[in-house]
Enzyme design. Structure first.
Site, PDB file in Angstrom:
ATOM      1  N   GLU A 255       0.904  -1.162   0.000  1.00 19.35           N
ATOM      2  CA  GLU A 255       0.000   0.000   0.000  1.00 19.35           C
ATOM      3  C   GLU A 255       0.928   1.193   0.000  1.00 19.35           C
ATOM      4  O   GLU A 255       1.634   1.419   0.971  1.00 19.35           O
ATOM      5  CB  GLU A 255      -0.842   0.028   1.282  1.00 19.35           C
ATOM      6  CG  GLU A 255      -1.688  -1.196   1.516  1.00 19.35           C
ATOM      7  CD  GLU A 255      -2.744  -1.365   0.463  1.00 19.35           C
ATOM      8  OE1 GLU A 255      -3.131  -0.356  -0.153  1.00 19.35           O
ATOM      9  OE2 GLU A 255      -3.160  -2.498   0.234  1.00 19.35           O
ATOM     10  N   CYS A 294      -2.916   8.398   3.741  1.00 24.59           N
ATOM     11  CA  CYS A 294      -2.691   7.821   2.411  1.00 24.59           C
ATOM     12  C   CYS A 294      -3.879   8.079   1.500  1.00 24.59           C
ATOM     13  O   CYS A 294      -3.742   8.114   0.289  1.00 24.59           O
ATOM     14  CB  CYS A 294      -2.454   6.331   2.538  1.00 24.59           C
ATOM     15  SG  CYS A 294      -3.752   5.490   3.460  1.00 24.59           S
TER      16      CYS A 294
HETATM   17  P1  NAP Z   1       8.578   5.074   4.012  1.00 31.73           P
HETATM   18  O1  NAP Z   1       9.703   5.978   4.244  1.00 31.73           O
HETATM   19  O2  NAP Z   1       8.496   4.398   2.718  1.00 31.73           O
HETATM   20  O3  NAP Z   1       8.612   4.028   5.217  1.00 31.73           O
HETATM   21  C1  NAP Z   1       7.617   3.070   5.332  1.00 31.73           C
HETATM   22  C2  NAP Z   1       8.111   1.967   6.239  1.00 31.73           C
HETATM   23  O4  NAP Z   1       9.166   1.271   5.591  1.00 31.73           O
HETATM   24  C3  NAP Z   1       8.680   2.439   7.566  1.00 31.73           C
HETATM   25  O5  NAP Z   1       8.327   1.533   8.578  1.00 31.73           O
HETATM   26  C4  NAP Z   1      10.165   2.434   7.316  1.00 31.73           C
HETATM   27  O6  NAP Z   1      10.920   2.295   8.491  1.00 31.73           O
HETATM   28  C5  NAP Z   1      10.289   1.198   6.465  1.00 31.73           C
HETATM   29  N1  NAP Z   1      11.503   1.121   5.666  1.00 31.73           N
HETATM   30  C6  NAP Z   1      12.124   2.100   4.997  1.00 31.73           C
HETATM   31  N2  NAP Z   1      13.194   1.607   4.374  1.00 31.73           N
HETATM   32  C7  NAP Z   1      13.252   0.290   4.655  1.00 31.73           C
HETATM   33  C8  NAP Z   1      14.144  -0.766   4.328  1.00 31.73           C
HETATM   34  N3  NAP Z   1      15.194  -0.563   3.538  1.00 31.73           N
HETATM   35  N4  NAP Z   1      13.893  -2.001   4.818  1.00 31.73           N
HETATM   36  C9  NAP Z   1      12.834  -2.238   5.605  1.00 31.73           C
HETATM   37  N5  NAP Z   1      11.963  -1.275   5.963  1.00 31.73           N
HETATM   38  C10 NAP Z   1      12.168  -0.025   5.485  1.00 31.73           C
HETATM   39  O7  NAP Z   1       7.190   5.823   4.237  1.00 31.73           O
HETATM   40  P2  NAP Z   1       6.790   6.757   5.442  1.00 31.73           P
HETATM   41  O8  NAP Z   1       7.562   7.994   5.308  1.00 31.73           O
HETATM   42  O9  NAP Z   1       6.821   6.049   6.731  1.00 31.73           O
HETATM   43  O10 NAP Z   1       5.259   7.011   5.112  1.00 31.73           O
HETATM   44  C11 NAP Z   1       4.807   7.988   4.236  1.00 31.73           C
HETATM   45  C12 NAP Z   1       4.439   7.387   2.915  1.00 31.73           C
HETATM   46  O11 NAP Z   1       3.575   6.289   3.111  1.00 31.73           O
HETATM   47  C13 NAP Z   1       3.657   8.340   2.060  1.00 31.73           C
HETATM   48  O12 NAP Z   1       4.212   8.326   0.776  1.00 31.73           O
HETATM   49  C14 NAP Z   1       2.259   7.804   2.045  1.00 31.73           C
HETATM   50  O13 NAP Z   1       1.544   8.067   0.880  1.00 31.73           O
HETATM   51  C15 NAP Z   1       2.449   6.359   2.245  1.00 31.73           C
HETATM   52  N6  NAP Z   1       1.316   5.727   2.913  1.00 31.73           N
HETATM   53  C16 NAP Z   1       0.535   4.894   2.201  1.00 31.73           C
HETATM   54  C17 NAP Z   1      -0.531   4.276   2.829  1.00 31.73           C
HETATM   55  C18 NAP Z   1      -1.431   3.308   2.107  1.00 31.73           C
HETATM   56  O14 NAP Z   1      -2.221   2.610   2.741  1.00 31.73           O
HETATM   57  N7  NAP Z   1      -1.356   3.231   0.820  1.00 31.73           N
HETATM   58  C19 NAP Z   1      -0.792   4.532   4.167  1.00 31.73           C
HETATM   59  C20 NAP Z   1       0.020   5.418   4.849  1.00 31.73           C
HETATM   60  C21 NAP Z   1       1.085   6.011   4.205  1.00 31.73           C
HETATM   61  P3  NAP Z   1      11.714   3.540   9.110  1.00 31.73           P
HETATM   62  O15 NAP Z   1      10.708   4.488   9.619  1.00 31.73           O
HETATM   63  O16 NAP Z   1      12.510   2.911  10.202  1.00 31.73           O
HETATM   64  O17 NAP Z   1      12.542   4.119   8.014  1.00 31.73           O
END
Ligand code: NAP
Length: 673
Positions: A255, A294
């Site tokens: 997602e 999101c």
């Molecule tokens: P993100 O930077 O992509 O991080 C998402 C998750 O992935 C976090 O738990 C992060 O952990 C983890 N992560 C990052 N790099 C990783 C790696 N190399 N290996 C394993 N895990 C890793 O996103 P975010 O900043 O938290 O959230 C914002 C984004 O999420 C926005 O773009 C939003 O649109 C999207 N979103 C989508 C939905 C949906 O249902 N479609 C819902 C909510 C948000 P760390 O925090 O430790 O880096």
């Protein structure tokens, strides 16, 4: 405070590389976290060798009851989480979605599983397929839990809901879960997992927690594990293309970010209820959770002739929104999750506003200060078909763009330019317009909300994914699908086609099939309690002869005098009948008269019929009889369960006249004994 990981049944702090977590309002450090030193491979082994077997000792309903008990327990401690949640910048209203909304997904997963899944350990998926002429070789799809672990990687915006909306379906399926929240708000998820462990309701190994990096965890996943990810498209594509995940075809559900749109219909002129609803919803989606949702509306499409009116109405609405400390009573919009998240939004805003001017809000208003505040920002785009950034760049904060369109085709094209989104909404009372928008836009969206004056009072709105319905979207939104009742559970199970004789299949599914052996009832089954009744237990009734007089009596008392029941000449010219035929509903009543045991007993009520089919007509002079067999059982409450009976009505030539599944509620204890 140093946050703890919950690994292999123990709380452990990381051993270095701490990350500082700050209150998003005051900027003060509130916790440090790290997962350094964890043995991630051992965590996976523990999930597979301890958690999985412990969970699979139980059936779907047992796990559903545990989930319900857990949700009630968490609900009783919700205030502790609300208090902590202010540090994420969320107001109490914002956190209601996260905290109580999260618990709500557990309650829902529990009740849905008890309704739609068997009270056993094999999920039956769809109907039996007959694969042979003689009926000795059949096929049935079943689903069983995967034998690995579910790794839930979540975004920062919903530290509780994000974890629980995935947790519920996975737990029901029977797979152990490793939760990895986004680091920035992980103190809230850690507090909740501590409560889950303290509740002592779940079997050992059912849940583990990583507060920090996942280290080499994904290098050890295999074909029985599932990675369910929520976050940015960038991280999703990096993780899903990891060599180990590709090599093992590890299930990867994503997602990710989504440039959701909404459309104001040409009929929804200023002054109409739909115009007001549109303005209210766009403003809500920008300000709730400071736009960090999101599903938030990033692109609001408006007929060109209403652009000025929409901009004015929106601006007036934002004047009333007070921004500040979420703990303060009059605050309507809190802070973003942290300063780095705000900086990210400002960077994206730079790109977006280079293309389209900002018409509402001041991006520099809160530039100084420790808190991660940002005023709502709306841009205006009068030529969206020829712009690109607005359809490609997501600013994950209180940011949206008003875009004009001239006709229905343009509105559909603009919706599609999001490249696949979680949700779109249409604000219109013109049914042909909304139908065109759905037919043109649905393939690009996981959910569409049709908003108008009729549903306004009860609608849950554009931004709320509901556990009953799927949450996910194609393309840019990640191509995943979560929730949606039992659909979400299936991500954690393997569907397998079983082929064999009816007896062999019934032995696997625990559901009786018409050609499988019967268990002879030792007493009338209506005298037996839920637990005494055995699947396959069968009653054969005596026969009764059908007379014209009874058919006429039924016709006169109900008023159903359809010619095929009343007029022998007309009936015999009907291709389905040879003579006047007994009413199908009369047949059901006769059947009940044959199999019902009238005295008060454990059978409490008839609650419905499934799959009713009339197969051979019944004429006056025929003799009918019934075979009543316990087909399946499901516990429904602490006191009674649902018994599905296979009812087969046959005539004197043993031809099947009707078949259906009768549903009854049967008590655990006979209330009249
Ligand atoms: P993100 O930077 O992509 O991080 C998402 C998750 O992935 C976090 O738990 C992060 O952990 C983890 N992560 C990052 N790099 C990783 C790696 N190399 N290996 C394993 N895990 C890793 O996103 P975010 O900043 O938290 O959230 C914002 C984004 O999420 C926005 O773009 C939003 O649109 C999207 N979103 C989508 C939905 C949906 O249902 N479609 C819902 C909510 C948000 P760390 O925090 O430790 O880096």
């Amino acid at each position: 405070m140093i946050l703890q990981n919950y690994a292999e049944g123990h709380w452990v702090a990381g051993s270095g590389n701490y990350r500082s977590l700050r209150d998003s309002v005051t900027g003060k450090e509130i916790a440090k976290t790290s997962s350094t030193g964890l043995n991630f491979e051992a965590m996976l082994d523990y999930a597979r060798s301890v958690g999985g077997p412990n969970l699979r000792k139980y059936g779907f309903h047992d796990r559903a009851y545990m989930l319900k008990a857990l949700a009630s327990y968490l609900m009783s401690r919700k205030e502790e989480l609300y208090e902590l949640s202010y540090s994420t910048g969320a107001t109490r209203k914002d956190s209601w979605v996260d905290i109580e909304g999260g618990f709500g997904t557990l309650f829902f997963a529990s009740s849905k599983a008890r309704r739609d899944m068997p009270d056993g350990d094999v999920h039956v998926d769809g109907e039996l397929e007959n694969l042979s002429r003689g009926g000795t070789f059949m096929g049935q799809h079943i689903a069983l839990p995967l034998q690995g672990a579910a790794i839930h990687i979540n975004a920062y915006n919903f530290p509780i809901w994000g974890a629980l909306e995935k947790f519920g379906p996975a737990f029901i399926a029977g797979i152990p879960i490793i939760i990895k929240p986004a680091t920035v708000g992980s103190y809230l998820t850690e507090a909740m997992v501590k409560m889950i462990v303290e509740a002592d309701i779940l079997p050992a190994g059912a849940v583990q927690l990583i507060v920090g990096s996942t280290g080499d965890l994904l290098d050890h996943v295999g074909c029985q594990d599932v990675v369910s990810f929520t976050g940015s498209a960038q991280t999703a594509s990096k993780l899903r293309s990891a060599p180990n995940i590709m090599k093992n075809s590890t299930r990867f559900i994503a997602e990710q970010d989504s440039l959701n749109g909404c459309v104001l219909g040409p009929d929804a002129a200023p002054g109409t209820p739909e115009f007001d609803l549109f303005i209210k919803e766009v403003a809500n989606e920008i300000s709730v959770k400071a736009g960090q949702k999101c599903t938030a509306i990033r692109r609001a499409m408006v007929p060109a002739k209403y652009m000025d009116a929409a901009a004015k109405a929106l601006s007036e609405r934002f004047e009333k929104i007070s921004i500040g400390d979420p703990r303060a009573k009059d605050t309507r919009m809190g802070a973003l999750a942290g300063l780095s998240q705000r900086q990210d939004v400002l960077d994206k805003l730079e790109i977006l506003s280079a293309e389209n001017p900002i018409i509402i809000g001041d991006k520099d208003k809160f530039a100084d200060g420790e808190g991660a505040f940002l005023s709502p920002i709306v841009m205006r785009c009068d030529d969206p078909l020829n712009k690109s950034a607005v359809h490609e760049v997501e600013a994950f904060g209180p940011v949206s763009t008003l875009m004009s369109y001239e006709n229905t085709d343009e509105a559909i094209t603009l919706l599609r330019k999001g490249g696949g989104s979680l949700v779109a909404s249409v604000f219109s009372y013109d049914r042909s317009f909304t139908r065109e928008l759905v037919l043109g836009g649905a393939a690009f969206h996981g959910r569409m909300l049709l908003a108008d004056r009729e549903s306004a009072g009860e609608s849950t709105g554009h931004g709320s994914p509901l556990p009953h319905l799927v949450h996910g979207g194609p393309g840019r939104a990640g191509g995943g699908e979560e929730m949606g009742g039992t659909r979400g559970v299936m991500h954690y199970m393997q569907r397998t086609a079983i082929q064999g004789s009816p007896t062999a299949i019934a032995n696997i599914t625990g559901e009786w099939l018409p050609t499988a052996p019967e268990i002879k009832a030792t007493e009338h089954p209506f005298r037996r309690t839920y637990h005494q009744l055995k699947v396959g237990e069968t009653l054969h009734t005596k026969s009764r002869e059908i007379t014209v007089k009874e058919i006429e009596l039924f016709a006169n008392s109900t008023g159903d005098k359809f010619y095929a029941h009343m007029n022998p000449d007309a009936a015999s010219t009907n291709p389905f009948f040879e003579d006047r035929v007994a009413h199908g509903y009369l047949l059901l009543s006769w059947a009940a008269g044959l199999f019902v045991e009238p005295a008060p007993g454990p059978v409490l009520a008839n609650t419905g019929l499934n799959n009713l089919a009339f197969m051979t007509p019944v004429y006056a002079g025929d003799e009918i009889k019934v075979r009543l067999t316990v087909r399946r059982k499901k516990r429904r409450t602490e006191d009674y369960g649902e018994v599905g009976w296979d009812v087969e009505i046959t005539n004197q030539k043993d031809e099947i006249c009707a078949r259906y599944e009768l549903l009854t509620m049967v008590a655990f204890e006979d209330p009249y004994a």
